[in-house]
Enzyme design. Structure first.
Site, PDB file in Angstrom:
ATOM      1  N   ASP A  69      -1.171   1.011  -4.033  1.00 48.49           N
ATOM      2  CA  ASP A  69      -2.154   0.065  -4.560  1.00 48.49           C
ATOM      3  C   ASP A  69      -3.457   0.748  -4.951  1.00 48.49           C
ATOM      4  O   ASP A  69      -4.444   0.084  -5.254  1.00 48.49           O
ATOM      5  CB  ASP A  69      -2.415  -1.070  -3.570  1.00 48.49           C
ATOM      6  CG  ASP A  69      -3.088  -0.602  -2.282  1.00 48.49           C
ATOM      7  OD1 ASP A  69      -2.929   0.582  -1.927  1.00 48.49           O
ATOM      8  OD2 ASP A  69      -3.759  -1.416  -1.625  1.00 48.49           O
TER       9      ASP A  69
ATOM     10  N   ASP B 220      -1.995   6.145  -3.527  1.00 41.00           N
ATOM     11  CA  ASP B 220      -0.889   5.417  -2.915  1.00 41.00           C
ATOM     12  C   ASP B 220      -0.504   4.249  -3.816  1.00 41.00           C
ATOM     13  O   ASP B 220      -0.964   4.166  -4.963  1.00 41.00           O
ATOM     14  CB  ASP B 220      -1.280   4.947  -1.509  1.00 41.00           C
ATOM     15  CG  ASP B 220      -2.509   4.045  -1.524  1.00 41.00           C
ATOM     16  OD1 ASP B 220      -3.279   4.111  -2.502  1.00 41.00           O
ATOM     17  OD2 ASP B 220      -2.698   3.275  -0.562  1.00 41.00           O
TER      18      ASP B 220
ATOM     19  N   SER C  34       0.826  -1.210   0.000  1.00 41.85           N
ATOM     20  CA  SER C  34       0.000   0.000   0.000  1.00 41.85           C
ATOM     21  C   SER C  34       0.861   1.261   0.000  1.00 41.85           C
ATOM     22  O   SER C  34       1.528   1.551  -0.981  1.00 41.85           O
ATOM     23  CB  SER C  34      -0.953  -0.038   1.191  1.00 41.85           C
ATOM     24  OG  SER C  34      -1.863   1.033   1.163  1.00 41.85           O
TER      25      SER C  34
ATOM     26  N   ASP D  75      -5.810   2.454  -3.398  1.00 39.44           N
ATOM     27  CA  ASP D  75      -7.052   2.389  -2.636  1.00 39.44           C
ATOM     28  C   ASP D  75      -7.307   3.674  -1.854  1.00 39.44           C
ATOM     29  O   ASP D  75      -8.244   3.752  -1.060  1.00 39.44           O
ATOM     30  CB  ASP D  75      -7.090   1.158  -1.718  1.00 39.44           C
ATOM     31  CG  ASP D  75      -6.098   1.216  -0.565  1.00 39.44           C
ATOM     32  OD1 ASP D  75      -5.244   2.121  -0.546  1.00 39.44           O
ATOM     33  OD2 ASP D  75      -6.186   0.352   0.331  1.00 39.44           O
TER      34      ASP D  75
END
Length: 452
Positions: A239, A237, A94, A241
């Site tokens: 990933d 970020d 992440s 999300d």
């Protein structure tokens, strides 16, 4: 739980996180899951392929066929799991620095696994109890190319595409070299926006900036907004999300501010929203104004998801939830934090008035965040003991749901250990900047004295 934190398990690749460990996680998950097929996917990190290879081998070794999605944003993986009714081993760290990687487990319902299911998998990992398949029943793998495009198509069908297109918006986008670089630019263009990018090439070295979309990492995006005369800036970020915003003047918008603005547009009298214990007074104010109920959880997406599901079972209506780090849920769409979708919901507001006007009612607070690193468990224990003593001596009743939160009416401060990094975090908020700095500094001094 010993292995899984508030958002899966993470560590420095080759040190805390190794291919051998990922193999065991996948074997344990495959042993527990009632399935003959599962998903493996990753973000752009340089160690991602190594760890997905380990995960695919682990699943295959317990007789599970593997769909390999390649580099895919977390929300796209979740959509695929839901659509195909298959669980996933997702390799991502992440927002953590480039040297980190991690493992996140998603159920066949397209939702991150709740704590009780993670605990069962953890038991198998620690006991090394795996249902290893015989040689003629091991799983096979196949490459799936459609997951990212299908994800974009679903979002296009869900948001108010006509309103956004009619506004003729210019979007400055910073995917941060992460998985969102493969989906967000085309998504916003197909919404009818002019899109300009910075850090738009997928690159696990993250050469342009660190993956975490905090103000100190996003100076280039602010400059791009001004240079392109953009209506809004959006940053993700690693990933994808999360979504963090800049206004049309190139000014950073606090994540708590954008959460409050989006919540105000979604919440009605009688609704419920869920946030973590570091919630800003901005969201508290919104709930008070509209007559909504605010439920607090420990920090981390797993905890918020678990509480949403519990409240759903009780009949609650939850149109929006999340944290002030840019990770916002729209549970009626899907129970996942989705940076591109968050951005689109924000564009629906910007289509009606400038970004600065959208966030103006929620900017009259000042936030301070301090991270204190530690190297040993003894240092961590000393700082947490100091935090407890600091809270006991304070002129406020501590909320100990996750760390120690002290509310003073005009301000609050929270001290808690990170669930993903070897750090103790201090958060403070007040209407007055000096008051927020003072609270954070007092807490920091108490913890540093104990650490040293």
């Amino acid at each position: 739980m010993k292995l899984f934190g508030s958002s899966g398990t993470r560590g420095v690749a080759g040190e805390q996180l190794t291919p051998e460990f990922v193999l065991r996680v996948a074997k344990a998950a495959g042993t527990v899951w009632d399935t003959d097929r599962a998903v493996v996917a990753r973000d752009t990190r340089t160690t991602g392929e190594m760890f997905t290879n380990a995960a695919a081998s682990g699943l295959a070794s317990v007789g599970i066929d593997v769909d390999r999605l390649g580099v895919t944003p977390t929300p796209a993986v979740v959509r695929y799991c839901d659509a195909e009714s298959v669980p996933a081993v997702l390799i991502t760290a992440s927002h953590n620095p480039p040297e980190y990687n991690g493992v996140k487990l998603v159920g066949a319902d397209g939702v991150e696994l709740p704590v009780h299911r993670l605990e069962r998998i953890e038991e198998h990992i620690l006991a090394e109890e795996f249902d290893v398949a015989p040689w003629d029943r091991v799983g096979r793998t196949r490459r799936v190319e459609s997951a990212n495009r299908d994800y974009v198509e679903e979002m296009l069908a869900t948001v108010d595409r006509e309103t956004i297109a009619a506004a003729d918006l210019t979007v400055a986008l910073d995917p941060g070299h992460g998985a969102g670089a493969l989906t967000s630019p085309e998504f916003y263009r197909e919404l009818g926006c002019r899109v300009v990018t910075v850090n738009g090439q997928p690159d696990g070295h993250f050469p342009g900036r660190e993956p975490e979309p905090v103000e100190s990492n996003l100076a280039d995006l602010g400059r791009l907004v001004r240079a392109a005369d953009a209506d809004v800036g959006i940053a993700h970020d690693g990933d994808a999300d999360r979504a963090i915003f800049f206004d049309e003047n190139g000014q950073y918008v606090e994540g708590d501010t954008s959460l409050a603005a989006l919540a105000a547009a979604q919440l009605d009298d009688g609704d419920t929203t869920v946030a973590a214990v570091n919630v800003s007074q901005r969201l508290v104010d919104v709930c008070d104004e509209v007559g909504a109920t605010l439920e607090l959880t420990p920090i981390g997406s797993t905890n918020i998801i678990t509480r949403i599901r519990e409240l759903w079972a009780e009949g609650a209506t939850i149109p929006v939830a999340g944290e002030g780090n840019g990770g916002i849920f729209f549970p009626n769409y899907r129970l996942v934090r989705d940076g591109a979708f968050i951005g689109a919901k924000f564009l629906e507001l910007v289509a009606e008035r400038p970004t600065s006007d959208v966030v103006a009612p929620y900017t009259d607070y000042h936030n301070v965040r301090v991270n204190l690193s530690y190297e040993t468990e003894a240092e961590l224990d000393a700082m947490l003991e100091a935090a407890a003593a600091y809270a006991d001596a304070a002129d406020a009743d501590p909320n100990t749901k996750d760390g120690y939160r002290l509310d003073y009416g005009d301000a609050w401060v929270l001290v808690r250990p990170s669930g993903t990094e070897p750090k103790v975090r201090i958060y403070a908020e007040a209407h007055d900047a000096a008051r927020a700095e003072e609270l954070a500094e007092d807490a920091r001094a108490a913890l540093e004295a104990a650490r040293s």
